[in-house]
Design a protein around this motif. Structure first.
Motif: not given
Length: 120
Positions: A99-102, A15-16, A21-23
């Motif tokens: 890290s990618a989310v941050g 989901q993350v 990807c959706q972002l």
């Protein structure tokens, strides 16, 4: 790096990744439509699902031990999905995901004119 990300197998981890990807898709749409609200609308689901992932605790199965001819059930132990991960490849993948989310949050907040803190 992509090989490490293949280790991510839980529903929450997927989901993350999907929200990341959706972002990217929504960010492109926000730029072409000149609508920064689309960025904010896309950041919220990402932060929500990441928060659920990060706070998720992995339950270790209880183990039955024999003691004095009786079976004793040990209590369930709760551990954090990143710090307690014993698989080095999976731990690396989870750290890359974090890290990618941050970075995604930081860069998209910058596009909205919002400064972020480096540390608390």
């Amino acid at each position: 790096m992509l090989h490490s990300l293949q280790s991510l197998a839980t529903e929450r981890e997927r989901q993350v990744l999907n929200q990341l990807c959706q972002l990217a898709v929504d960010g492109t749409f926000a730029v072409t439509s000149k609508d920064p609200a689309k960025i904010a609308d896309s950041l919220f689901p990402l932060t929500k699902v990441f928060s659920l992932f990060f706070q998720e605790e992995v339950k270790k199965e209880s183990v039955r031990e024999k003691e004095k001819g009786e079976q004793k059930k040990t209590p369930k132990v709760r551990v954090h999905p990143i710090s307690a991960c014993s698989d080095p490849e999976l731990k690396k993948a989870r750290l890359l995901l974090t890290s990618a989310v941050g970075e995604a949050i930081k860069k998209n907040l910058y596009l909205l004119g919002i400064d972020t803190l480096e540390a608390m």
